[in-house]
Design a protein around this motif. Sequence first.
Motif, PDB file in Angstrom:
ATOM      1  N   ARG A   1       0.828  -1.206   0.000  1.00 51.37           N
ATOM      2  CA  ARG A   1       0.000   0.000   0.000  1.00 51.37           C
ATOM      3  C   ARG A   1       0.866   1.261   0.000  1.00 51.37           C
TER       4      ARG A   1
ATOM      5  N   SER B   1      -7.788   2.400   0.038  1.00 51.57           N
ATOM      6  CA  SER B   1      -8.704   1.452   0.671  1.00 51.57           C
ATOM      7  C   SER B   1      -7.885   0.581   1.601  1.00 51.57           C
ATOM      8  N   ASP B   2      -8.527  -0.399   2.205  1.00 55.73           N
ATOM      9  CA  ASP B   2      -7.796  -1.329   3.062  1.00 55.73           C
ATOM     10  C   ASP B   2      -6.778  -2.136   2.274  1.00 55.73           C
TER      11      ASP B   2
END
Length: 546
Positions: A131, A141-142
């Motif tokens: 990420r 987002s997650d």
Amino acid sequence: MPSKTDNMPDSDFIIIGGGSAGCILANRLTADGTSRVLLLEAGPSDRRFDIDVPVGYARTYFDPRVNWMYQSAPVPSLDNRVIYYPRGKVLGGSGSINAMVYARGQPGDFDDWAAAGNTGWGWSDVLPHFRAMEDHDFGASDLHGAGGPLHVTQIGRDAHPICRAFFAAAGELGFPHLRDLNGAELEGVGHYQINTRNGQRHSSAKAYLRPALSRANLAVETGALVLALVIEGNRVVGVRYRRDGVERVARAAREVILSAGAIGSPMLLMRSGIGPAAHLREMGIEVRLDSPAVGQHLQDHICYDHMFEAKVPTLNSSLGTLIGRGFAGLQYALLRRGPLSMSLNQAGGFVRSSPGRARPNIQLYFCPLAYEKTTPDSKQLMKVDPTPAFSLSVSPCRPLSRGHVKLTGPQPEAAPEIQPNLLAHPEDMKEMLEAVALLRRLAATRALSAVAARETKPGPEVASDAEFERYIRSYTYSIFHPAGTCRMGRDPRQSVVDARLRVHGIDGIRVIDAGIFPTIPSANLNAPTMMAAEKGAALILGERNG
């Protein structure tokens, strides 16, 4: 006549290899201004038209200016064929000459690493590093990052319309269509994501290195061939390298980081006396550390194609003609869009070759183009016929076959002995036979039957398992994902680095590239390699800061 030798001032860190991992390390380790870093790359700058234009990899594939262009040893399990092994020799490394597919692999791949004793490498551990590097089209987002250095493009907007027939065919076999092939659910098909920004290749050299070049604490030298590590006692203290005909010695106050890739890193370790003792003695190299796993456990993904003549227009209809190529070039020049702005691998996914498989074990590729591959003495990868055509390909995700990388001599210029042993393990052939049966089932669906005129390769005359096995051994090829030759693990006899990527048995050196993967991830390796660099940098900075 021996060249003269220059001594370079000390750096805190020396990074060997300005590829997908090395460029990230150079950025992260210099970001706070407190560490001096020297990055050494054997190849030239990546500022080249054929690198910037995404489909230019059709040319860099065989360009010795930016590509090591290795060849394997004859592979017994592939009818003793010699397999081509391109490797990047340029800033950005293989990430500057690859097909740009951004695929992280399955969470179970990384959980397997942690279960084998590599603490801190499970999926929940590595996801934050994926990420951190992402500037994803889907936003934050997650599962995805936004605002990170590396742009991830979802190509659905510009993909060829015939991809929809592939998705419909997969749906007929029960494989769902996925919006995100790096999402929470990975079993299914969809458009591949690629590393481009504004229609140009976005490698780690562009995303990470270029923004850092103005930092006073970062020095980058291209055309720098590292000859050997400098070892004093039980510690690596620097490197000896050649640039512009002059031999230089550079010293590292803290660490040397080896990021030369799964082929280059074990070669340099062995040339420096770190590797299997018997092999080093055979090469006339003084043994500094008997490390049996260096160069061993080579893993790679293989690929196998079925090709079809099409009833509808495909990319062959445009890229196979002079007028079509001219239009594509104009579209790219004016809009940075169209077929030149993408990878040829526009669709695919991850599926099970049979219901009994515990998790997806096959990667599918759908290419709206069929072409003849050229040989390494050519100037480009493909010969494109104007007849409409497309291809379906399969690549087993987690092969069990293992090979090796060895030296052919002590000289830095000597090419390696690469023996991938592709399809040597009987389970790999069993899996491949299941996969080609799946290709035939896909081709027989209503959706693909509606657009396919006929199967041109291998053709309907190849039908039985025995016939397919012979054909597979004759035409399967590597898709250039070497890994595992400096693998991570607890046992110094079976691995090269520990979970903090420090080389077992000697101080002052780490390996951070695809060579450290204990087992190969279930997808294209560029994204996991860049993740490993992000995590490796975090480990180093954490230790430096106490």
